[in-house]
Design a protein around this motif. Structure first.
Motif, PDB file in Angstrom:
ATOM      1  N   HIS A 122       0.828  -1.204   0.000  1.00  0.00           N
ATOM      2  CA  HIS A 122       0.000   0.000   0.000  1.00  0.00           C
ATOM      3  C   HIS A 122       0.867   1.260   0.000  1.00  0.00           C
ATOM      4  O   HIS A 122       0.602   2.224  -0.723  1.00  0.00           O
ATOM      5  CB  HIS A 122      -0.928   0.010   1.216  1.00  0.00           C
ATOM      6  N   LEU A 123       1.907   1.267   0.828  1.00  0.00           N
ATOM      7  CA  LEU A 123       2.770   2.440   0.920  1.00  0.00           C
ATOM      8  C   LEU A 123       3.492   2.700  -0.400  1.00  0.00           C
ATOM      9  O   LEU A 123       3.651   3.855  -0.818  1.00  0.00           O
ATOM     10  CB  LEU A 123       3.770   2.256   2.059  1.00  0.00           C
ATOM     11  N   GLU A 124       3.943   1.639  -1.068  1.00  0.00           N
ATOM     12  CA  GLU A 124       4.608   1.814  -2.352  1.00  0.00           C
ATOM     13  C   GLU A 124       3.648   2.382  -3.398  1.00  0.00           C
ATOM     14  O   GLU A 124       4.038   3.201  -4.241  1.00  0.00           O
ATOM     15  CB  GLU A 124       5.210   0.490  -2.812  1.00  0.00           C
ATOM     16  N   LYS A 125       2.385   1.951  -3.357  1.00  0.00           N
ATOM     17  CA  LYS A 125       1.381   2.515  -4.251  1.00  0.00           C
ATOM     18  C   LYS A 125       1.185   3.999  -3.957  1.00  0.00           C
ATOM     19  O   LYS A 125       1.153   4.849  -4.870  1.00  0.00           O
ATOM     20  CB  LYS A 125       0.052   1.769  -4.109  1.00  0.00           C
ATOM     21  N   LEU A 126       1.047   4.339  -2.680  1.00  0.00           N
ATOM     22  CA  LEU A 126       0.858   5.736  -2.293  1.00  0.00           C
ATOM     23  C   LEU A 126       2.075   6.587  -2.661  1.00  0.00           C
ATOM     24  O   LEU A 126       1.938   7.748  -3.048  1.00  0.00           O
ATOM     25  CB  LEU A 126       0.579   5.824  -0.790  1.00  0.00           C
ATOM     26  N   GLU A 127       3.250   5.993  -2.550  1.00  0.00           N
ATOM     27  CA  GLU A 127       4.469   6.716  -2.929  1.00  0.00           C
ATOM     28  C   GLU A 127       4.477   6.991  -4.428  1.00  0.00           C
ATOM     29  O   GLU A 127       4.824   8.100  -4.875  1.00  0.00           O
ATOM     30  CB  GLU A 127       5.700   5.907  -2.529  1.00  0.00           C
TER      31      GLU A 127
END
Length: 555
Positions: A527-532
């Motif tokens: 999820h964090l990589e997507k948000l990044e």
């Protein structure tokens, strides 16, 4: 057989030890549920639509709206009160000023009990009785509780609306010694205990209703629960054969969709268990054989699918290198496997490919293993199928779809003739698909899911579990779940200001048991990589923080 409209009234009261419910035992000669314990109820009659009832507190338009009907809904509410009066001798009524009416005085036809018999026999119309007493059915005292339809295949079928109401003080109820031969007030948990002990027979819907009622301490709480429901689902049970014999399924049960497809006449022969090594015929062109590798990540086991008919078969996902599974596949295929296809190269899906090829000479198709993750590095395809390519085999057509996300090399296969999509681990039953970076990618996964909504498909055949129906709705639920989690991750990160994975995990996944946090951490990273990638979060010194734009939006 078209189900006949019917109504049931769940009568409750407060007893010395908590909530009690009124139940009747039907005569052993009854055509429907002989000898069974039921709530008062029966078929909706034409007379329940008498114009007299339409002039009360609840009109037909509002009654129909609550039941999700275009019109005629008030008759169900009236029938519930009438049937309760006929079968249980309890009459929920009000006077012309809408005050509760205690109907205990002698009536023109001698007694309330005499009137009950005449109404039940049809000698006296229920509307006529109410007019003579200056009362009306107290439909406003009822709450719509549930909706059950008798399973297909039953000798008699009813489309029944369940209502709940508190019994009037001073009316204890009794059976009629005709259609019913016994009656009792008892706590729901006591009724369930007697059913488990084999002392009383009850329908599936009755058991489920009692299980719900057992959650409440008093009658008012149970009625308020019913009133607070924003929607009441329709339960269409299906009968199946399980490991312990006859088993009734409702929506949400894993085998529900598959049983409905394989046994549309409701004969009960479709299995609701998956047994490794056995073959399940899903359609003219599709059969399933499950590997003996059940577990937390694999559910009942990894599914292998035999596709086609005649002398040529394709095998999708040969599974783990398990000797018994390979033997089962070869036995059920009868030496006709010409192509082996893989959805991806995780170790429960592809290792048997080389062994099947060695024994059959089949061509192996799939995408090579990526360098990351728990991959089958021994997988060596003879050819790599391209996205959109069609494979003709055994009289049917498989269309290849590249669906990265769970794995970068993930493929799905659409059996075009049956409109069934073999999903591998792109969509699983009963479990959230793990997105494990660096090979797993949340952004690609969600895009691949949305692509499936452009397809004309009827069923999903997952790598783990049973057939799943309403594919587009399944995709919508998955996407909604993922986006809700993403929103929770973002709000948690804004609240913390900055955090490492270890610090963010217990906040963003506080609804996940600690023993599953290791796997949840991988999804959190995805999820964090997507948000990044979307410019909403930043990573610095092993800590994640919202970007300035994202912080402003959250504020």
């Amino acid at each position: 057989m078209t189900p006949r409209p019917a109504s049931t009234l769940i009568l409750v009261r407060d007893g010395a030890e908590g909530l009690e419910v009124f139940m009747l035992q039907r005569t052993h000669q009854a055509a429907f549920v002989p000898g069974g314990y039921v709530f008062p109820g029966g078929a909706v009659d034409k007379a329940d639509s008498d114009p007299f009832f339409a002039t009360g507190v609840l009109d037909d338009q509002e009654a129909s709206r609550r039941l999700g009907l275009p019109a005629g809904g008030l008759a169900y509410w009236t029938a519930a009160i009438r049937e309760c009066y006929e079968e249980a001798g309890i009459l929920l009524a009000r006077d012309e000023k809408a005050y509760p009416a205690e109907v205990t005085e002698p009536l023109p036809c001698n007694t309330l009990e005499d009137a009950r018999g005449k109404v039940a026999s049809g000698e006296l119309a229920f509307a006529s009785l109410c007019r003579s007493l200056g009362i009306r059915p107290a439909v406003e005292q009822l709450a719509y509780f549930s909706h059950w339809i008798t399973p297909v295949g039953a000798p008699r079928r009813f489309d029944t609306r369940f209502f709940i109401g508190i019994a009037p003080a001073g009316q204890c109820g009794s059976h009629d010694n005709g259609e019913t031969i016994a009656s009792m007030w008892l706590r729901p948990e006591d009724a369930l205990a007697r059913h488990r002990a084999g002392e009383v027979e009850m329908m599936f819907a009755t058991v489920r209703t009692l299980q719900t009622l057992a959650r409440f301490n008093d009658a008012s709480a149970a009625v308020e629960y019913a009133r607070a429901q924003t929607s009441v689902p329709t339960h269409n049970p299906r009968v199946s054969t399980g490991s312990k014999g006859r088993r009734v399924l409702i929506q949400g049960d894993a085998a529900y969709a598959e049983v409905g497809k394989l046994d549309p006449e409701g004969k009960g022969h479709a299995a609701s268990d998956i047994t490794p090594g056995e073959v399940t015929v899903l359609s003219r062109y599709l059969r399933r054989v499950t590997a003996p590798n059940p577990g937390y990540m694999t559910g009942p086991g990894t599914n292998s699918y035999l596709v086609g008919e005649g002398d040529e078969l394709a095998l999708i996902d040969p599974g783990p290198a398990d000797a018994s599974h390979i033997a089962a596949l070869l036995r059920h295929a009868g030496g006709r496997i010409r192509r082996v296809l893989t959805t991806h190269t995780h170790i429960d899906h592809s290792p048997a490919a080389a062994l099947i090829k060695a024994q059959t000479g089949a061509d192996v198709l799939g995408m090579p293993a990526p360098p990351h993750g728990n991959q089958d590095r021994s997988f060596m395809p003879d050819a790599v199928p391209e996205d959109g390519m069609r494979i003709r085999i055994g009289g049917c057509t498989l269309r290849v779809l590249h669906t990265p996300g769970h794995a970068s090399n993930h493929l799905c296969y659409l059996l075009e003739e049956d409109r069934i999509l073999m999903t591998g681990d792109h969509i699983m039953q009963g479990s959230t698909v793990v997105i494990n970076p660096p090979d797993g990618n949340m952004r690609e996964y969600l895009a691949s899911l949305q692509r499936l909504k452009t397809l004309d498909i009827d069923y999903l055949a997952p790598g783990h579990g049973f057939l799943m129906e309403n594919p587009h709705a399944v995709v919508d639920r998955i996407v909604t779940h993922r986006m809700a989690r993403e929103d929770k991750v973002m709000k948690a990160l804004v609240g913390l200001g900055k955090a490492s994975i270890e610090e963010l995990l217990p906040v963003a996944y506080d609804d996940v048991p600690p023993q599953r946090h290791a796997m949840a951490a991988r999804s959190l990273l995805a999820h964090l990589e997507k948000l990044e990638a979307e410019g909403r979060v930043e990573l610095a010194d092993s800590c994640w923080r919202p970007s300035q734009d994202a912080s402003a939006q959250q504020a």
